[in-house]
Design a protein around this motif. Sequence first.
Motif, PDB file in Angstrom:
ATOM      1  N   ARG A 151      86.313  45.698  28.315  1.00  0.00           N
ATOM      2  CA  ARG A 151      84.869  45.570  28.510  1.00  0.00           C
ATOM      3  C   ARG A 151      84.212  44.963  27.266  1.00  0.00           C
ATOM      4  O   ARG A 151      83.344  44.097  27.363  1.00  0.00           O
ATOM      5  N   GLN A 152      84.651  45.415  26.099  1.00  0.00           N
ATOM      6  CA  GLN A 152      84.082  44.898  24.861  1.00  0.00           C
ATOM      7  C   GLN A 152      84.424  43.423  24.667  1.00  0.00           C
ATOM      8  O   GLN A 152      83.575  42.621  24.275  1.00  0.00           O
ATOM      9  N   LEU A 153      85.662  43.055  24.961  1.00  0.00           N
ATOM     10  CA  LEU A 153      86.077  41.653  24.805  1.00  0.00           C
ATOM     11  C   LEU A 153      85.280  40.740  25.737  1.00  0.00           C
ATOM     12  O   LEU A 153      84.879  39.633  25.356  1.00  0.00           O
ATOM     13  N   VAL A 154      85.045  41.203  26.965  1.00  0.00           N
ATOM     14  CA  VAL A 154      84.255  40.404  27.916  1.00  0.00           C
ATOM     15  C   VAL A 154      82.815  40.287  27.430  1.00  0.00           C
ATOM     16  O   VAL A 154      82.232  39.195  27.426  1.00  0.00           O
ATOM     17  N   LYS A 155      82.239  41.411  26.991  1.00  0.00           N
ATOM     18  CA  LYS A 155      80.856  41.397  26.519  1.00  0.00           C
ATOM     19  C   LYS A 155      80.649  40.447  25.353  1.00  0.00           C
ATOM     20  O   LYS A 155      79.578  39.850  25.191  1.00  0.00           O
ATOM     21  N   HIS A 156      81.664  40.302  24.511  1.00  0.00           N
ATOM     22  CA  HIS A 156      81.555  39.433  23.342  1.00  0.00           C
ATOM     23  C   HIS A 156      81.781  37.961  23.685  1.00  0.00           C
ATOM     24  O   HIS A 156      81.808  37.112  22.789  1.00  0.00           O
ATOM     25  N   GLY A 157      81.959  37.676  24.970  1.00  0.00           N
ATOM     26  CA  GLY A 157      81.994  36.283  25.408  1.00  0.00           C
ATOM     27  C   GLY A 157      83.300  35.559  25.163  1.00  0.00           C
ATOM     28  O   GLY A 157      83.304  34.338  24.973  1.00  0.00           O
ATOM     29  N   HIS A 158      84.422  36.280  25.187  1.00  0.00           N
ATOM     30  CA  HIS A 158      85.713  35.650  24.902  1.00  0.00           C
ATOM     31  C   HIS A 158      86.394  35.055  26.139  1.00  0.00           C
ATOM     32  O   HIS A 158      87.469  34.469  26.015  1.00  0.00           O
ATOM     33  N   PHE A 159      85.781  35.192  27.333  1.00  0.00           N
ATOM     34  CA  PHE A 159      86.456  34.754  28.554  1.00  0.00           C
ATOM     35  C   PHE A 159      85.613  33.759  29.352  1.00  0.00           C
ATOM     36  O   PHE A 159      84.376  33.787  29.319  1.00  0.00           O
ATOM     37  N   THR A 160      86.329  32.899  30.073  1.00  0.00           N
ATOM     38  CA  THR A 160      85.692  32.021  31.053  1.00  0.00           C
ATOM     39  C   THR A 160      86.304  32.307  32.424  1.00  0.00           C
ATOM     40  O   THR A 160      87.467  32.726  32.518  1.00  0.00           O
ATOM     41  N   VAL A 161      85.520  32.068  33.451  1.00  0.00           N
ATOM     42  CA  VAL A 161      86.013  32.152  34.835  1.00  0.00           C
ATOM     43  C   VAL A 161      85.781  30.793  35.471  1.00  0.00           C
ATOM     44  O   VAL A 161      84.642  30.328  35.566  1.00  0.00           O
ATOM     45  N   ASN A 162      86.877  30.146  35.838  1.00  0.00           N
ATOM     46  CA  ASN A 162      86.816  28.785  36.396  1.00  0.00           C
ATOM     47  C   ASN A 162      86.060  27.835  35.465  1.00  0.00           C
ATOM     48  O   ASN A 162      85.272  26.997  35.902  1.00  0.00           O
ATOM     49  N   GLY A 163      86.304  28.020  34.138  1.00  0.00           N
ATOM     50  CA  GLY A 163      85.720  27.124  33.147  1.00  0.00           C
ATOM     51  C   GLY A 163      84.323  27.492  32.692  1.00  0.00           C
ATOM     52  O   GLY A 163      83.771  26.837  31.799  1.00  0.00           O
ATOM     53  N   ARG A 164      83.732  28.534  33.281  1.00  0.00           N
ATOM     54  CA  ARG A 164      82.364  28.932  32.918  1.00  0.00           C
ATOM     55  C   ARG A 164      82.401  30.245  32.145  1.00  0.00           C
ATOM     56  O   ARG A 164      83.031  31.209  32.573  1.00  0.00           O
ATOM     57  N   LYS A 165      81.723  30.286  31.000  1.00  0.00           N
ATOM     58  CA  LYS A 165      81.695  31.501  30.187  1.00  0.00           C
ATOM     59  C   LYS A 165      81.039  32.643  30.962  1.00  0.00           C
ATOM     60  O   LYS A 165      79.962  32.485  31.535  1.00  0.00           O
ATOM     61  N   VAL A 166      81.713  33.796  30.968  1.00  0.00           N
ATOM     62  CA  VAL A 166      81.176  34.988  31.628  1.00  0.00           C
ATOM     63  C   VAL A 166      81.274  36.155  30.647  1.00  0.00           C
ATOM     64  O   VAL A 166      82.346  36.446  30.127  1.00  0.00           O
ATOM     65  N   ASP A 167      80.134  36.810  30.391  1.00  0.00           N
ATOM     66  CA  ASP A 167      80.131  37.946  29.469  1.00  0.00           C
ATOM     67  C   ASP A 167      79.602  39.218  30.146  1.00  0.00           C
ATOM     68  O   ASP A 167      79.042  40.098  29.510  1.00  0.00           O
ATOM     69  N   ILE A 168      79.814  39.296  31.469  1.00  0.00           N
ATOM     70  CA  ILE A 168      79.387  40.452  32.258  1.00  0.00           C
ATOM     71  C   ILE A 168      80.623  41.196  32.743  1.00  0.00           C
ATOM     72  O   ILE A 168      81.343  40.686  33.614  1.00  0.00           O
ATOM     73  N   PRO A 169      80.908  42.375  32.200  1.00  0.00           N
ATOM     74  CA  PRO A 169      82.131  43.101  32.582  1.00  0.00           C
ATOM     75  C   PRO A 169      82.240  43.391  34.070  1.00  0.00           C
ATOM     76  O   PRO A 169      83.346  43.428  34.625  1.00  0.00           O
ATOM     77  N   SER A 170      81.096  43.584  34.747  1.00  0.00           N
ATOM     78  CA  SER A 170      81.121  43.933  36.170  1.00  0.00           C
ATOM     79  C   SER A 170      81.225  42.701  37.076  1.00  0.00           C
ATOM     80  O   SER A 170      81.223  42.837  38.310  1.00  0.00           O
ATOM     81  N   PHE A 171      81.337  41.513  36.502  1.00  0.00           N
ATOM     82  CA  PHE A 171      81.472  40.288  37.290  1.00  0.00           C
ATOM     83  C   PHE A 171      82.626  40.435  38.287  1.00  0.00           C
ATOM     84  O   PHE A 171      83.728  40.845  37.917  1.00  0.00           O
ATOM     85  N   GLN A 172      82.374  40.101  39.549  1.00  0.00           N
ATOM     86  CA  GLN A 172      83.390  40.244  40.591  1.00  0.00           C
ATOM     87  C   GLN A 172      84.220  38.968  40.709  1.00  0.00           C
ATOM     88  O   GLN A 172      83.691  37.896  41.019  1.00  0.00           O
ATOM     89  N   VAL A 173      85.511  39.092  40.451  1.00  0.00           N
ATOM     90  CA  VAL A 173      86.395  37.938  40.598  1.00  0.00           C
ATOM     91  C   VAL A 173      86.708  37.727  42.076  1.00  0.00           C
ATOM     92  O   VAL A 173      86.576  38.643  42.887  1.00  0.00           O
ATOM     93  N   SER A 174      87.115  36.531  42.405  1.00  0.00           N
ATOM     94  CA  SER A 174      87.434  36.176  43.788  1.00  0.00           C
ATOM     95  C   SER A 174      88.821  35.555  43.848  1.00  0.00           C
ATOM     96  O   SER A 174      89.408  35.184  42.820  1.00  0.00           O
ATOM     97  N   GLU A 175      89.336  35.429  45.058  1.00  0.00           N
ATOM     98  CA  GLU A 175      90.644  34.800  45.257  1.00  0.00           C
ATOM     99  C   GLU A 175      90.643  33.382  44.684  1.00  0.00           C
ATOM    100  O   GLU A 175      89.667  32.647  44.828  1.00  0.00           O
ATOM    101  N   ASN A 176      91.725  33.045  43.996  1.00  0.00           N
ATOM    102  CA  ASN A 176      91.943  31.725  43.390  1.00  0.00           C
ATOM    103  C   ASN A 176      91.132  31.485  42.119  1.00  0.00           C
ATOM    104  O   ASN A 176      91.129  30.365  41.599  1.00  0.00           O
ATOM    105  N   ASP A 177      90.455  32.509  41.619  1.00  0.00           N
ATOM    106  CA  ASP A 177      89.772  32.364  40.332  1.00  0.00           C
ATOM    107  C   ASP A 177      90.782  32.227  39.195  1.00  0.00           C
ATOM    108  O   ASP A 177      91.897  32.764  39.272  1.00  0.00           O
ATOM    109  N   ILE A 178      90.386  31.511  38.156  1.00  0.00           N
ATOM    110  CA  ILE A 178      91.203  31.377  36.940  1.00  0.00           C
ATOM    111  C   ILE A 178      90.410  31.952  35.776  1.00  0.00           C
ATOM    112  O   ILE A 178      89.355  31.424  35.412  1.00  0.00           O
ATOM    113  N   ILE A 179      90.913  33.054  35.211  1.00  0.00           N
ATOM    114  CA  ILE A 179      90.271  33.677  34.046  1.00  0.00           C
ATOM    115  C   ILE A 179      91.036  33.228  32.813  1.00  0.00           C
ATOM    116  O   ILE A 179      92.273  33.266  32.796  1.00  0.00           O
TER     117      ILE A 179
END
Length: 208
Positions: free
Chosen positions: A117-145
């Motif tokens: 949760r902390q790593l996501v909040k600090h903005g270290h991840f992208t989902v399908n190339g877009r930065k996501v910093d919301i831990p509760s973000f819902q991933v979908s089929e075929n997403d690339i984190i």
Amino acid sequence: MARYTGADCKRCRREKTKLFLKGAKCDSPKCPIEIRPYPPGEHGRARTKESEYLLQMREKQKMARIYGVLEKQFRNYYEEANRQSGKTGDNLLRLLEARLDNVVYRAGFAKSRDMARQLVKHGHFTVNGRKVDIPSFQVSENDIIEVRKTSVELTPFVVARAEAGEKTVPAWLEAIPNKMQVLVHGLPQRQVIDTQVQEQLVVELYSK
């Protein structure tokens, strides 16, 4: 924003089972529940009358604490699960499993959901190339984190690459440590979710 700031190990002792909130410590002999396997507090060892309501409430608390969700958000997950077709309990678990912080944890990129949760909040991840910093973000089929290029050499991710393969990644995910990527092949069915909860008790509690 409301958040729990107390001792995580007290939560495990309260539920009388390991919730795996502290990463490696939970598997070590220093885990408090191994030393004091009873609820915290002055009356922790006292015997309590286990009513139907108490069992349902404890199961709800256990599920919420495992995934690091507070009451209002957990209620929202339940209402969303109830609107979907199929079993409400199964839908609820799928929604919790599909949280971005849980996916990061399941893939082995963090030692606990709190850390994820902390790593996501600090903005270290992208989902399908877009930065996501919301831990509760819902991933979908075929997403690339993916871990952002500017973050891959940070200590948590260096450790994650070094320890790749030590943790079993669920079949609905594919972790690629050398690229620091997670592929979501699909959302899981109840039978492949290893969280030890009785979701039907939670449904009974909220449906009263």
